[in-house]
Structures are given as structure tokens and as C-alpha cells.
Design a protein around this motif. Structure first.
Motif, PDB file in Angstrom:
ATOM      1  N   HIS A  29      -1.246  11.273   3.218  1.00  0.00           N
ATOM      2  CA  HIS A  29       0.031  11.767   3.735  1.00  0.00           C
ATOM      3  C   HIS A  29       1.133  11.795   2.673  1.00  0.00           C
ATOM      4  O   HIS A  29       1.971  12.688   2.674  1.00  0.00           O
ATOM      5  CB  HIS A  29       0.478  10.930   4.934  1.00  0.00           C
ATOM      6  N   TYR A  52      -5.385   6.801   4.608  1.00  0.00           N
ATOM      7  CA  TYR A  52      -4.346   7.317   5.506  1.00  0.00           C
ATOM      8  C   TYR A  52      -3.030   7.505   4.746  1.00  0.00           C
ATOM      9  O   TYR A  52      -2.406   8.573   4.806  1.00  0.00           O
ATOM     10  CB  TYR A  52      -4.143   6.372   6.696  1.00  0.00           C
ATOM     11  N   VAL A  53      -2.604   6.480   4.026  1.00  0.00           N
ATOM     12  CA  VAL A  53      -1.313   6.533   3.349  1.00  0.00           C
ATOM     13  C   VAL A  53      -1.324   7.574   2.226  1.00  0.00           C
ATOM     14  O   VAL A  53      -0.448   8.435   2.161  1.00  0.00           O
ATOM     15  CB  VAL A  53      -0.919   5.138   2.823  1.00  0.00           C
ATOM     16  N   ARG A  75      -6.891   2.333   5.401  1.00  0.00           N
ATOM     17  CA  ARG A  75      -5.429   2.379   5.317  1.00  0.00           C
ATOM     18  C   ARG A  75      -4.993   3.098   4.042  1.00  0.00           C
ATOM     19  O   ARG A  75      -4.071   3.911   4.058  1.00  0.00           O
ATOM     20  CB  ARG A  75      -4.838   0.968   5.368  1.00  0.00           C
ATOM     21  N   ASN A 121       5.967   4.205   8.368  1.00  0.00           N
ATOM     22  CA  ASN A 121       6.367   4.526   6.988  1.00  0.00           C
ATOM     23  C   ASN A 121       6.055   5.981   6.653  1.00  0.00           C
ATOM     24  O   ASN A 121       6.870   6.681   6.062  1.00  0.00           O
ATOM     25  CB  ASN A 121       5.643   3.612   5.987  1.00  0.00           C
ATOM     26  N   VAL A 122       4.859   6.418   7.015  1.00  0.00           N
ATOM     27  CA  VAL A 122       4.448   7.798   6.730  1.00  0.00           C
ATOM     28  C   VAL A 122       5.320   8.784   7.493  1.00  0.00           C
ATOM     29  O   VAL A 122       5.769   9.787   6.931  1.00  0.00           O
ATOM     30  CB  VAL A 122       2.948   7.991   7.052  1.00  0.00           C
ATOM     31  N   THR A 140       0.807  -1.219   0.000  1.00  0.00           N
ATOM     32  CA  THR A 140       0.000   0.000   0.000  1.00  0.00           C
ATOM     33  C   THR A 140       0.841   1.271   0.000  1.00  0.00           C
ATOM     34  O   THR A 140       0.555   2.211  -0.748  1.00  0.00           O
ATOM     35  CB  THR A 140      -0.976  -0.011   1.196  1.00  0.00           C
ATOM     36  N   PHE A 141       1.872   1.330   0.831  1.00  0.00           N
ATOM     37  CA  PHE A 141       2.697   2.529   0.870  1.00  0.00           C
ATOM     38  C   PHE A 141       3.329   2.788  -0.499  1.00  0.00           C
ATOM     39  O   PHE A 141       3.370   3.922  -0.974  1.00  0.00           O
ATOM     40  CB  PHE A 141       3.772   2.418   1.955  1.00  0.00           C
ATOM     41  N   GLU A 162       2.369   1.261   8.822  1.00  0.00           N
ATOM     42  CA  GLU A 162       2.058   2.346   7.888  1.00  0.00           C
ATOM     43  C   GLU A 162       2.310   3.707   8.524  1.00  0.00           C
ATOM     44  O   GLU A 162       2.812   4.616   7.875  1.00  0.00           O
ATOM     45  CB  GLU A 162       0.616   2.257   7.392  1.00  0.00           C
TER      46      GLU A 162
END
Length: 180
Positions: free
Chosen positions: A129, A125-126, A122, A167-168, A92-93, A164
Motif C-alpha cells: 500500500h 500489506y504495508v 503484515r 496507518n495505511v 513496520t510502517f 497498520e
């Protein structure tokens, strides 16, 4: 007299990848996302960006997962000219990170994110950002799995959110360093 400017919002539909089988056939999760993306396209034609490259947990074939979803969407009726290049992401990221330059190259300022109902929080969110200037709309595909399987998928989402967030945070810190 004041000049009137008409700013055009360019939109894309981003179809988040899901698993496929060893022969390249899409899983129920991936098909449901594609079918929701197709319905979204019918209401609002836009460029289509499929995500998904290669990974042990979702695609071990010789072709990118996004190519399988693209082919399925073409079979549903989306014209080939509507597609942007596939983002060869593994998770996802990376979906958010690797779609960024593809959208920028087309001057796309808004995106409709299509993913499963268990995954969409999710994704939001990712993407919000990693691409904070992108106007986001969320569309959830209903996943045709049993309640037990869906509960497992929701549990997985809760378990990976701390990763996540990390990561963010690292991404934001790196962007901050680059802008100095």
C-alpha cells in the motif's frame, strides 16, 4: 521496423529489522532474517537495504539496528558495496515509508522483502500500500523459537494489524490530498 526497448528491472533485498541486545548483538529473530537474506542474495545478487533505527522495543544502543544487521551480513559474505543506506525506521510502517526514497534514488523497481514467517503478511500489506508501484517478492525466514514464543508473536501480529490498516488508510488519504 519497430524499435525494441529493453527495460531493466533493478532489484533490492530489503531486510526487515528485528531486536538486538544492549551490546548490539542480534537476536535469533534478527539473525534468522539476515541468514535468509544472505541465502537470497546468493541466488540473486542485488542491492541490500537494512531497516531499523532506534526504539525501546528493539534497540536502545548508540548505533542503528540496521548497522548491526549490515555488519552481520558482511560477516556472512555480502560485499560492503552491495548495501544501500540504512532506513532508520522504528516499526513496520516506517520501514515501508523510509525505504521508499532510498529505493527511488537508485531507480529500484522491484524488492524482495525478507522478514520472519510470523511478520511477513503484515510486511506485505504495508509495503504493497505504501509503495504500490514496487514489484514485491516475499521471503520468509524461519524463526528458531519455541512454539509458545511463536504463538505469542503470531498473536501480536493479529493484535497490531488494525493499527497498520489505520496507518495505511491515513497514508492513502494524505497522498490523495497531496495529488489534488
Amino acid at each position: 521496423m519497430k524499435a525494441v526497448t529493453n527495460s531493466v528491472i533493478k532489484t533490492a533485498i530489503i531486510v526487515l529489522g528485528g531486536p538486538n541486545n544492549n551490546d548490539g548483538s542480534l537476536s535469533l529473530i534478527a539473525k534468522s532474517r539476515c541468514e535468509q537474506a544472505y541465502q537470497t542474495y546468493l541466488k540473486m545478487p542485488a542491492k541490500i537495504l537494512c531497516t531499523g533505527g532506534f526504539g525501546a522495543h528493539f534497540n536502545t544502543t548508540n548505533h542503528a539496528h540496521g548497522e548491526y544487521t549490515k555488519r552481520y551480513l558482511i560477516e556472512l559474505g555480502i560485499p560492503e558495496f552491495a548495501f544501500l543506506p540504512v532506513a532508520l525506521s522504528r516499526f513496520t510502517f516506517e520501514d515501508a515509508l523510509l525505504t521508499k526514497p532510498l529505493l527511488a534514488a537508485e531507480n529500484i523497481t522491484a524488492a524482495t522483502l525478507v522478514s520472519s514467517e510470523f511478520h511477513i503478511a503484515r510486511v506485505h500489506y504495508v509495503f504493497s500500500h505504501v509503495q504500490p508501484n514496487l514489484e514485491l517478492t516475499l521471503v520468509s525466514a524461519k524463526t528458531p523459537l519455541s512454539e509458545i514464543k511463536l504463538a505469542q508473536l503470531h498473536a501480536h501480529e493479529r493484535a497490531v494489524m488494525p493499527r497498520e490498516v489505520k496507518n495505511v488508510q491515513q497514508f492513502i488519504a494524505l497522498q490523495s490530498q497531496k495529488s489534488r
